[in-house]
Design an enzyme around this catalytic site. Structure first.
Site, PDB file in Angstrom:
ATOM      1  CG  ASN A  13      49.885  46.976  42.407  1.00  0.00           C
ATOM      2  OD1 ASN A  13      50.201  48.108  43.068  1.00  0.00           O
ATOM      3  ND2 ASN A  13      48.951  46.952  41.743  1.00  0.00           N
ATOM      4  CE  LYS A  15      46.907  44.294  44.069  1.00  0.00           C
ATOM      5  NZ  LYS A  15      46.108  43.446  43.542  1.00  0.00           N
ATOM      6  CD  GLU A 100      43.333  45.985  43.560  1.00  0.00           C
ATOM      7  OE1 GLU A 100      44.267  46.587  43.934  1.00  0.00           O
ATOM      8  OE2 GLU A 100      43.639  44.525  43.377  1.00  0.00           O
ATOM      9  CD  GLU A 170      47.393  43.136  37.171  1.00  0.00           C
ATOM     10  OE1 GLU A 170      48.187  42.707  37.746  1.00  0.00           O
ATOM     11  OE2 GLU A 170      46.791  44.271  37.527  1.00  0.00           O
ATOM     12  N   GLY A 176      44.104  38.381  43.226  1.00  0.00           N
ATOM     13  CA  GLY A 176      43.887  38.274  44.755  1.00  0.00           C
ATOM     14  C   GLY A 176      42.935  37.082  45.036  1.00  0.00           C
ATOM     15  CB  SER A 216      46.875  34.642  41.557  1.00  0.00           C
ATOM     16  OG  SER A 216      45.845  34.891  42.130  1.00  0.00           O
TER      17      SER A 216
HETATM   18  P1  13P Z   1      47.866  39.626  43.071  1.00  0.00           P
HETATM   19  O1  13P Z   1      49.177  39.066  42.702  1.00  0.00           O
HETATM   20  O2  13P Z   1      47.734  39.665  44.707  1.00  0.00           O
HETATM   21  O3  13P Z   1      46.626  38.427  42.551  1.00  0.00           O
HETATM   22  O4  13P Z   1      47.546  40.932  42.606  1.00  0.00           O
HETATM   23  C1  13P Z   1      47.741  40.924  41.183  1.00  0.00           C
HETATM   24  C2  13P Z   1      47.554  42.522  40.660  1.00  0.00           C
HETATM   25  O5  13P Z   1      46.637  43.152  40.803  1.00  0.00           O
HETATM   26  C3  13P Z   1      49.062  43.197  40.496  1.00  0.00           C
HETATM   27  O6  13P Z   1      48.719  44.456  39.911  1.00  0.00           O
END
Ligand code: 13P
Length: 255
Positions: A13, A15, A100, A170, A176, A216
């Site tokens: 992802n 983002k 998010e 998640e 993050g 993460s």
């Molecule tokens: P991170 O791997 O940066 O923690 O993000 C996870 C995430 O939100 C994937 O959709």
């Protein structure tokens, strides 16, 4: 429960990262590194990168996903994108309910349900994200939260549509933050979600159902997480932006 019945799905992802030019670079570098993967490989890219991603991923094993979709096929929804638009481009995967979107853009369990429904109606495969906030984990209501999110999102979804639904568990506190859930914590909730699918549908549907972990996940911890009996892949944010790290995770899922 039988992990052999499920093919792992590793999805990056991105983002709000990568321009179209950077998209071409990343996918072109990624292609040779994941071509022999024994898992599904998906990149979830910003809308403006979809065309480039589809072009670069053509005739490869890399699948392209959008990060969201609207529930109407067209209309007065400034700034939104419909599944009709995505399908016409050739996009087959879409993420719904990312934390998010829920936290910063007002998505609710009901709008996530509507977006999920729209994607399934369009024939797309959905990566449905659920997960608890830290406060909820501390209150010991994680199972209630993920149960409610799952039940609402899947309301009206038929068993025969489930092969086009992936759930990404998640935990919001792990996204993050560099704070990964332990392999046991991830497996515990993933197992719970699978049991819920068995209860809502059937044990056979649950056995085949893909439940990813996200939060993460990285090149160092992926192997341990993916070795868990109920972790069928990952939804990866930060580490999916680094080609070598993402390829390492794909490799870990291919074992
Ligand atoms: P991170 O791997 O940066 O923690 O993000 C996870 C995430 O939100 C994937 O959709």
């Amino acid at each position: 429960m039988n992990k052999e019945l499920r093919k792992a799905v590793i999805a990056g992802n991105w983002k709000m990262n990568k321009t179209p030019l950077e998209t071409a670079e990343l996918i072109n570098e990624l292609k040779p590194l994941v071509k022999d993967a024994d898992c599904d490989v998906v990149v979830c890219v910003p809308y403006v990168d979809l065309q480039t991603a589809l072009y670069c991923a053509e005739n490869t094993n890399i699948k392209v996903a959008a990060q969201n979709c609207h529930w109407e096929t067209s209309g007065a929804y400034t700034g939104e994108i419909s599944t009709t638009m995505l399908k016409e481009m050739g996009v087959e995967y879409v993420v719904t309910g990312h934390s998010e979107r829920r936290t910063y853009f007002g998505d609710t369990d009901i709008t996530v349900q509507k977006r999920t429904r729209a994607a399934l109606d369009a024939g797309m495969t959905v990566i449905l994200c659920i997960g608890e906030y830290l406060e909820q984990r501390e209150q010991n209501i994680t199972f209630e939260v993920v149960s409610m999110q799952t039940k609402i999102a899947l309301e009206g979804v038929k068993e025969e549509e489930l092969d086009r639904v992936i759930i990404a568990y998640e935990p919001v506190w792990a996204i993050g933050t560099g704070k990964t859930a332990t392999a046991e914590q991830a497996n515990e909730v993933n197992k719970f979600i699978r049991e819920l699918i068995a209860e809502l549908y059937s044990p056979e549907a649950a056995d085949k159902f893909v439940v990813q972990y996200g939060g993460s996940m990285n090149a160092q911890n992926a192997e341990e997480l993916l070795a868990q009996p109920d972790v069928d892949g990952g939804l990866i944010g930060g580490a999916s932006l680094k080609v070598a790290d993402f390829a390492t995770i794909v490799k870990a899922a291919s074992k």
